[in-house]
Design a protein around this motif. Structure first.
Motif, PDB file in Angstrom:
ATOM      1  N   ARG A   1     -49.539  10.617 -17.444  1.00  0.00           N
ATOM      2  CA  ARG A   1     -50.531   9.665 -16.949  1.00  0.00           C
ATOM      3  C   ARG A   1     -49.850   8.473 -16.275  1.00  0.00           C
ATOM      4  O   ARG A   1     -50.343   7.962 -15.263  1.00  0.00           O
ATOM      5  N   ARG A   2     -48.734   8.046 -16.830  1.00  0.00           N
ATOM      6  CA  ARG A   2     -48.001   6.914 -16.256  1.00  0.00           C
ATOM      7  C   ARG A   2     -47.453   7.260 -14.884  1.00  0.00           C
ATOM      8  O   ARG A   2     -47.535   6.468 -13.939  1.00  0.00           O
TER       9      ARG A   2
ATOM     10  N   GLU B   1     -48.615   9.516 -12.843  1.00  0.00           N
ATOM     11  CA  GLU B   1     -49.748   9.664 -11.912  1.00  0.00           C
ATOM     12  C   GLU B   1     -50.209   8.306 -11.393  1.00  0.00           C
ATOM     13  O   GLU B   1     -50.553   8.157 -10.223  1.00  0.00           O
ATOM     14  N   ARG B   2     -50.207   7.284 -12.279  1.00  0.00           N
ATOM     15  CA  ARG B   2     -50.634   5.931 -11.862  1.00  0.00           C
ATOM     16  C   ARG B   2     -49.632   5.338 -10.890  1.00  0.00           C
ATOM     17  O   ARG B   2     -50.002   4.639  -9.937  1.00  0.00           O
TER      18      ARG B   2
END
Length: 343
Positions: free
Chosen positions: A337-338, A340-341
């Motif tokens: 998720r990190r 992707e951000r």
């Protein structure tokens, strides 16, 4: 096994190993104690020291209680409500008795406590202090207070070790307990108990609880289970230092678990595992980026976590609640998720 804080290897600081009281030191006086503190962190200050024991030769009971005015003159609201003590301009106020209680400074309180311990040790090789859930709060808070007042060395000449009574009941495979709190255990094993949160009364009730649990007239390190849950003072000093290191790292790593819907306790255990394995957010992100695949990253991290568990995991470290697989899944979701951000 000798207790020592391992030297950093590749910037990893490993936790110290356990060190138990040797068999030849069984002739120690067992004293139950408790602290009331300004908060629930190991960085907080002592407000009250309470202790209780009985001398087997005469069955004479002895008690100690001393209130301390914290140097910060501050008690966290949650703690103040729980223990009914708060600092006002005119001193330490007991809201339950609606009175100002007599206090001394931290150094004076510790000196009085040490003098009381010394007065009881005749005929013994030293003293063992037992408290409930001690490794999580009472021991680190006490040791830091001793360090601030330069009393560690003289205190450890008398106090040879510490026992966490919570471990005694956690290791009990013959009974199931709905809760491991002192209040719940006392009501299950001894009988009705009013929850007061005063150090002297908690210390006295803990002593009664242990006597009833072991079905003995006096406590001794000759009781195998009690012995196995008792650690040397040096070991506790090292674990206090480790806890300071761990607490400092946890806040920096909160993002790894904050997205998950689970208990705060479980989140903290996941982070404790990662810290003990020498992980940090940036390092995990870099490893994820360099790995040829998500599967390879997870396998490598799982081996690292499991190696830590196989080598260092014990009751004191507090990492057993969560398996390596769940930790790896949590980290993999976070770094994905990190990334992707960032993209």
């Amino acid at each position: 096994m000798a207790t020592s804080m391992a030297e950093p290897t590749n910037d990893i600081v490993y936790p110290p190993t356990e060190e138990h009281i040797p068999r030849e030191c069984e002739n120690c006086l067992i004293i139950s104690y408790d602290l009331e503190t300004t908060g629930l962190s190991s960085e907080d200050e002592i407000i009250q020291i309470g202790a209780h024991t009985n001398i087997p030769a005469s069955q004479r009971t002895s008690d100690f209680s001393q209130f301390i005015l914290p140097a910060t003159r501050c008690v966290e609201p949650e703690a103040a409500e729980k223990i009914g003590l708060q600092v006002r301009e005119d001193g330490l106020y007991d809201s339950r008795k609606n009175t100002i209680v007599p206090t001394v400074s931290e150094s004076e309180g510790l000196i009085l406590f040490l003098s009381w311990l010394r007065s009881l040790q005749d005929g013994y090789d030293g003293v063992i202090l037992v408290s409930h859930g001690a490794i999580f709060l009472d021991i680190p808070v006490l040791i830091r207070a001793l360090q601030r007042t330069s009393m560690t060395q003289i205190f450890f000449q008398v106090v040879k070790g510490f026992c966490d009574s919570n471990a005694i009941f956690q290791d009990d495979r013959t009974r199931r307990y709905s809760s491991y709190s002192l209040q719940s255990l006392y009501q299950t094993i001894v009988g009705t108990r009013e929850e007061i949160h005063r150090a002297d009364e908690d210390a006295r009730d803990l002593h009664t609880l242990l006597l009833r649990y072991f079905n003995v007239e006096s406590l001794s390190l000759a009781i195998p289970v009690l012995n196995s849950c008792t650690y040397t003072s040096r070991c506790m000093e090292l674990y206090s230092a480790w806890k300071t290191y761990e607490d400092g790292k946890i806040d920096d790593m909160r993002a790894i678990v904050d997205w998950k819907k689970q208990s705060e306790k479980k989140k903290r255990v996941i982070l404790k595992n990662l810290i003990a394995a020498g992980c940090d957010i940036q390092g995990l992100s870099d490893e994820y980026t360099r790995s040829p695949s998500k599967r390879a990253f997870k396998m490598q991290l799982k081996r690292r976590i499991q190696s830590m568990k196989d080598t260092h995991e014990n009751y004191l470290l507090g990492t057993r609640l969560v398996c390596a697989g769940e930790i790896v899944s949590t980290v993999a979701c976070f770094v994905r998720r990190r990334q992707e951000r960032l993209c």
